[in-house]
Design a protein around this motif. Structure first.
Motif, PDB file in Angstrom:
ATOM      1  N   ASP A  13       0.823  -1.211   0.000  1.00 20.88           N
ATOM      2  CA  ASP A  13       0.000   0.000   0.000  1.00 20.88           C
ATOM      3  C   ASP A  13       0.859   1.263   0.000  1.00 20.88           C
ATOM      4  OD1 ASP A  13      -2.244  -1.578   0.003  1.00 20.88           O
ATOM      5  OD2 ASP A  13      -2.702  -1.273   2.130  1.00 20.88           O
ATOM      6  N   ALA A  14       2.006   1.210   0.644  1.00 16.83           N
ATOM      7  CA  ALA A  14       2.896   2.368   0.698  1.00 16.83           C
ATOM      8  C   ALA A  14       3.788   2.451  -0.532  1.00 16.83           C
ATOM      9  CB  ALA A  14       3.754   2.303   1.961  1.00 16.83           C
ATOM     10  N   LEU A  15       4.182   1.303  -1.050  1.00 20.63           N
ATOM     11  CA  LEU A  15       5.151   1.269  -2.145  1.00 20.63           C
ATOM     12  C   LEU A  15       4.542   1.654  -3.490  1.00 20.63           C
ATOM     13  CD1 LEU A  15       8.044   0.639  -3.009  1.00 20.63           C
ATOM     14  CD2 LEU A  15       7.353  -1.752  -3.274  1.00 20.63           C
ATOM     15  N   MET A  16       3.379   1.156  -3.799  1.00 20.30           N
ATOM     16  CA  MET A  16       2.805   1.397  -5.119  1.00 20.30           C
ATOM     17  C   MET A  16       2.583   2.881  -5.422  1.00 20.30           C
ATOM     18  SD  MET A  16       3.037  -1.421  -6.516  1.00 20.30           S
ATOM     19  CE  MET A  16       2.301  -0.939  -8.055  1.00 20.30           C
ATOM     20  N   PRO A  17       2.007   3.657  -4.519  1.00 17.40           N
ATOM     21  CA  PRO A  17       1.871   5.094  -4.818  1.00 17.40           C
ATOM     22  C   PRO A  17       3.233   5.768  -4.991  1.00 17.40           C
ATOM     23  CG  PRO A  17       0.449   4.493  -2.982  1.00 17.40           C
ATOM     24  CD  PRO A  17       1.320   3.300  -3.276  1.00 17.40           C
ATOM     25  N   ARG A  18       4.197   5.333  -4.197  1.00 18.45           N
ATOM     26  CA  ARG A  18       5.539   5.912  -4.300  1.00 18.45           C
ATOM     27  C   ARG A  18       6.152   5.615  -5.668  1.00 18.45           C
ATOM     28  NH1 ARG A  18      10.424   4.737  -0.036  1.00 18.45           N
ATOM     29  NH2 ARG A  18      11.934   6.137  -0.970  1.00 18.45           N
ATOM     30  N   LEU A  19       5.979   4.402  -6.150  1.00 15.90           N
ATOM     31  CA  LEU A  19       6.520   4.038  -7.463  1.00 15.90           C
ATOM     32  C   LEU A  19       5.829   4.810  -8.583  1.00 15.90           C
ATOM     33  CD1 LEU A  19       6.962   0.182  -7.075  1.00 15.90           C
ATOM     34  CD2 LEU A  19       8.713   1.973  -6.864  1.00 15.90           C
ATOM     35  N   ARG A  20       4.546   5.065  -8.435  1.00 18.73           N
ATOM     36  CA  ARG A  20       3.828   5.855  -9.445  1.00 18.73           C
ATOM     37  C   ARG A  20       4.380   7.279  -9.513  1.00 18.73           C
ATOM     38  NH1 ARG A  20      -0.705   3.312  -6.910  1.00 18.73           N
ATOM     39  NH2 ARG A  20      -1.264   1.481  -8.102  1.00 18.73           N
ATOM     40  N   VAL A  21       4.679   7.858  -8.353  1.00 18.19           N
ATOM     41  CA  VAL A  21       5.263   9.204  -8.311  1.00 18.19           C
ATOM     42  C   VAL A  21       6.636   9.190  -8.977  1.00 18.19           C
ATOM     43  CG1 VAL A  21       6.218  10.967  -6.756  1.00 18.19           C
ATOM     44  CG2 VAL A  21       3.978   9.967  -6.283  1.00 18.19           C
ATOM     45  N   ILE A  22       7.423   8.168  -8.692  1.00 17.22           N
ATOM     46  CA  ILE A  22       8.758   8.060  -9.289  1.00 17.22           C
ATOM     47  C   ILE A  22       8.661   7.972 -10.808  1.00 17.22           C
ATOM     48  CG2 ILE A  22      10.782   6.561  -9.516  1.00 17.22           C
ATOM     49  CD1 ILE A  22      10.416   5.887  -6.514  1.00 17.22           C
ATOM     50  N   GLU A  23       7.720   7.200 -11.311  1.00 13.93           N
ATOM     51  CA  GLU A  23       7.569   7.025 -12.758  1.00 13.93           C
ATOM     52  C   GLU A  23       7.256   8.332 -13.486  1.00 13.93           C
ATOM     53  OE1 GLU A  23       7.938   4.520 -15.125  1.00 13.93           O
ATOM     54  OE2 GLU A  23       9.109   3.720 -13.476  1.00 13.93           O
ATOM     55  N   ASP A  24       6.674   9.285 -12.788  1.00 12.54           N
ATOM     56  CA  ASP A  24       6.330  10.572 -13.406  1.00 12.54           C
ATOM     57  C   ASP A  24       7.500  11.554 -13.441  1.00 12.54           C
ATOM     58  OD1 ASP A  24       3.747   9.756 -13.921  1.00 12.54           O
ATOM     59  OD2 ASP A  24       2.945  10.600 -12.058  1.00 12.54           O
ATOM     60  N   GLN A  25       8.629  11.169 -12.857  1.00 15.61           N
ATOM     61  CA  GLN A  25       9.786  12.059 -12.788  1.00 15.61           C
ATOM     62  C   GLN A  25      10.674  11.893 -14.026  1.00 15.61           C
ATOM     63  OE1 GLN A  25      11.811  11.260  -9.101  1.00 15.61           O
ATOM     64  NE2 GLN A  25      10.016  11.716  -7.864  1.00 15.61           N
ATOM     65  N   PRO A  26      11.532  12.893 -14.291  1.00 15.28           N
ATOM     66  CA  PRO A  26      12.513  12.755 -15.376  1.00 15.28           C
ATOM     67  C   PRO A  26      13.458  11.578 -15.095  1.00 15.28           C
ATOM     68  CG  PRO A  26      12.433  15.022 -14.584  1.00 15.28           C
ATOM     69  CD  PRO A  26      11.605  14.198 -13.639  1.00 15.28           C
ATOM     70  N   LEU A  27      14.052  11.053 -16.138  1.00 16.99           N
ATOM     71  CA  LEU A  27      14.867   9.845 -16.042  1.00 16.99           C
ATOM     72  C   LEU A  27      15.931   9.922 -14.951  1.00 16.99           C
ATOM     73  CD1 LEU A  27      15.491   7.050 -17.074  1.00 16.99           C
ATOM     74  CD2 LEU A  27      16.953   8.084 -18.818  1.00 16.99           C
ATOM     75  N   ALA A  28      16.698  10.987 -14.895  1.00 17.31           N
ATOM     76  CA  ALA A  28      17.770  11.093 -13.897  1.00 17.31           C
ATOM     77  C   ALA A  28      17.211  11.041 -12.480  1.00 17.31           C
ATOM     78  CB  ALA A  28      18.560  12.370 -14.105  1.00 17.31           C
ATOM     79  N   SER A  29      16.094  11.695 -12.269  1.00 20.23           N
ATOM     80  CA  SER A  29      15.464  11.680 -10.951  1.00 20.23           C
ATOM     81  C   SER A  29      14.914  10.299 -10.625  1.00 20.23           C
ATOM     82  CB  SER A  29      14.329  12.700 -10.880  1.00 20.23           C
ATOM     83  OG  SER A  29      14.817  14.002 -11.080  1.00 20.23           O
ATOM     84  N   ARG A  30      14.382   9.613 -11.628  1.00 19.68           N
ATOM     85  CA  ARG A  30      13.849   8.261 -11.407  1.00 19.68           C
ATOM     86  C   ARG A  30      14.952   7.326 -10.953  1.00 19.68           C
ATOM     87  NH1 ARG A  30      10.464   8.102 -16.652  1.00 19.68           N
ATOM     88  NH2 ARG A  30      12.416   7.317 -17.433  1.00 19.68           N
ATOM     89  N   ALA A  31      16.101   7.407 -11.617  1.00 15.14           N
ATOM     90  CA  ALA A  31      17.215   6.519 -11.261  1.00 15.14           C
ATOM     91  C   ALA A  31      17.605   6.711  -9.803  1.00 15.14           C
ATOM     92  CB  ALA A  31      18.402   6.772 -12.176  1.00 15.14           C
ATOM     93  N   GLU A  32      17.726   7.931  -9.379  1.00 18.87           N
ATOM     94  CA  GLU A  32      18.090   8.224  -7.990  1.00 18.87           C
ATOM     95  C   GLU A  32      17.011   7.748  -7.024  1.00 18.87           C
ATOM     96  OE1 GLU A  32      18.869  12.152  -5.255  1.00 18.87           O
ATOM     97  OE2 GLU A  32      19.507  12.213  -7.343  1.00 18.87           O
ATOM     98  N   ALA A  33      15.756   7.978  -7.370  1.00 21.29           N
ATOM     99  CA  ALA A  33      14.646   7.584  -6.495  1.00 21.29           C
ATOM    100  C   ALA A  33      14.551   6.060  -6.390  1.00 21.29           C
ATOM    101  CB  ALA A  33      13.342   8.168  -7.017  1.00 21.29           C
ATOM    102  N   TYR A  34      14.739   5.351  -7.513  1.00 19.17           N
ATOM    103  CA  TYR A  34      14.701   3.887  -7.464  1.00 19.17           C
ATOM    104  C   TYR A  34      15.860   3.335  -6.643  1.00 19.17           C
ATOM    105  CZ  TYR A  34      10.864   3.216 -10.752  1.00 19.17           C
ATOM    106  OH  TYR A  34       9.644   3.190 -11.359  1.00 19.17           O
TER     107      TYR A  34
END
Length: 55
Positions: A13-34
């Motif tokens: 429940d906590a992870l899925m919304p977080r991953l959706r937010v990450i997916e909306d970020q630019p590539l460089a930001s996604r890599a850092e967030a993942y």
């Protein structure tokens, strides 16, 4: 439902919304967030490997 099931559901429940937010970020930001998510999950999972004393 077991306590482990409750924990897994809470994490999902906590992870899925977080991953959706990450997916909306630019590539460089996604890599850092993942990387951050990976590190947090690894710490959580490895925390279960702490030796326990039997008394």
């Amino acid at each position: 439902m077991t306590p482990d099931d409750d924990i897994a559901t809470a994490l999902d429940d906590a992870l899925m919304p977080r991953l959706r937010v990450i997916e909306d970020q630019p590539l460089a930001s996604r890599a850092e967030a993942y990387t951050q998510v990976h590190d947090e999950l690894r710490q959580l999972l490895e925390g279960g490997d702490v030796p326990r004393t039997h008394g």
